[in-house]
Design an enzyme around this catalytic site. Sequence first.
Site, PDB file in Angstrom:
ATOM      1  N   GLU A 165       0.831  -1.214   0.000  1.00  0.00           N
ATOM      2  CA  GLU A 165       0.000   0.000   0.000  1.00  0.00           C
ATOM      3  C   GLU A 165       0.864   1.263   0.000  1.00  0.00           C
ATOM      4  O   GLU A 165       0.571   2.226  -0.707  1.00  0.00           O
ATOM      5  CB  GLU A 165      -0.938   0.033   1.221  1.00  0.00           C
ATOM      6  CG  GLU A 165      -1.958  -1.095   1.270  1.00  0.00           C
ATOM      7  CD  GLU A 165      -2.847  -1.145   0.040  1.00  0.00           C
ATOM      8  OE1 GLU A 165      -3.190  -0.079  -0.498  1.00  0.00           O
ATOM      9  OE2 GLU A 165      -3.185  -2.251  -0.404  1.00  0.00           O
ATOM     10  N   ASP A 213       3.822  -4.262  -5.798  1.00  0.00           N
ATOM     11  CA  ASP A 213       4.313  -5.571  -5.336  1.00  0.00           C
ATOM     12  C   ASP A 213       5.841  -5.589  -5.324  1.00  0.00           C
ATOM     13  O   ASP A 213       6.459  -6.057  -4.366  1.00  0.00           O
ATOM     14  CB  ASP A 213       3.834  -6.689  -6.278  1.00  0.00           C
ATOM     15  CG  ASP A 213       2.395  -7.105  -6.000  1.00  0.00           C
ATOM     16  OD1 ASP A 213       1.835  -6.663  -4.982  1.00  0.00           O
ATOM     17  OD2 ASP A 213       1.848  -7.880  -6.806  1.00  0.00           O
TER      18      ASP A 213
HETATM   19 ZN   LIG Z   1      -2.496  -2.366  -4.680  1.00  0.00          ZN
END
Ligand SMILES: [Zn+2]
Length: 427
Positions: free
Chosen positions: A291, A372
């Site tokens: 996030e 990621d």
């Molecule tokens: Zn995301």
Amino acid sequence: MIGGLIFGAFADREDNMNFIAVIILIALGVNLLLHIIADVCNLKNLRTELPDAFRDWYDPKRYRDSQEYLRVNTKFEWLASSVSLAVFLAVWFGHGFPLLDQWVRSFLQSPIIRGLVYIGLLVAAKALISLPFSVYSTFVIEERFGFNRTDAKTFVLDLIKQTVLGGLIGIPLLAGILSFFEYAGANAWWYCWMAVVVFMVVMQFVVPTWIMPLFNKFTPLEPGELKTAIMNYAESIGFPLKNVFVMDGSKRSAKANAFFAGFGRHKRIVLFDTLIENHGVAELVGILAHEMGHYKKKHIYWMMLAGIIQSGIILYLLSLFISAPPLFEAFYMDQTSVYAGLVFFGILYSPIDFFIGIFMQMFSRKNEYAADRFAAETTERPNAFIRALKKLAVHNLSNLRPHPLYVFLNYSHPPILDRIEAISKVN
Ligand SMILES: [Zn+2]
């Protein structure tokens, strides 16, 4: 100008079906067909054996459930969209739009008030039609698969709050747009654009601070191992984090999630209580690292910019079409009005929206890979992050093998196996 040329070329074909009506019907048909093909491919792509990466993660019964969940939801969506399409076509070809207009005109003089009532009634009708589907989805489908935690009281309260908020926010915004197009002439579209941009920016502050707390409780994460780990990580990447909030997601669903909302001082990192229940500290740090990656990579600003450009294009196109006679003829209207033009343009625009939506989702999937990668690189524990993603996929009964066409049309995140593969390659 372009609009004028197109309309001129078709002006002498009045005995045939209106060309705007034809465009809308073709677009609806193509959209429907594409989605059904993608759904069928998606269901055909299901396999009984587990992918290697999930061999020790799923018990066979739960894995069968995940496939059944997809089948049930796909068929339910077919039913819901057929009903809404049938109602729309019945209203359209049953001359529902001019009938409603005549009725509203019979007792309202001001074009702005009339517009608010006309659009308000259409929005209310649409909401009423989708209500039974929402009830069924929550209390039958989600219940059957063990996700539903919403009780009748929460459901009704949500509905009331959403309606009141929709009115408080939607009515002034709509009144503004109607007034600009009614009185500002050729400048209307960019006045509206400025208003919409201000609105979008203000909402970034209003939503996390004022609106989300109306629906959920947000409690600051208690001091402890988890909080220390998160704060240390945030500091290590230079992320200005004051607080992490825990949201009572379990009030509505057992599904788990985490998200990031707002800008500047008002930004919040939020963990669902259901997420904390099921994950260890390193996994949760991995999820939050993802996030924060969205923030550090400025995805939030890019998405916002894309939204601003998109709304400018929409409003400019709206200004070309809003008083074009063929648009009104397509819906059997004999009197033109700004509010009806707005509604009909919205219908005409939906096929364009479909293409822009595909593009935005491609952009979003690319951002997810980047976030990621950021998480894998900065936590130095890519395995904990992969474990977290796997747990989430199993817990939420995600489809492990979505069909590529389905992903292309519908997915804002890459499929889980693709994400795991990409993270594994980061060293
Ligand atoms: Zn995301």
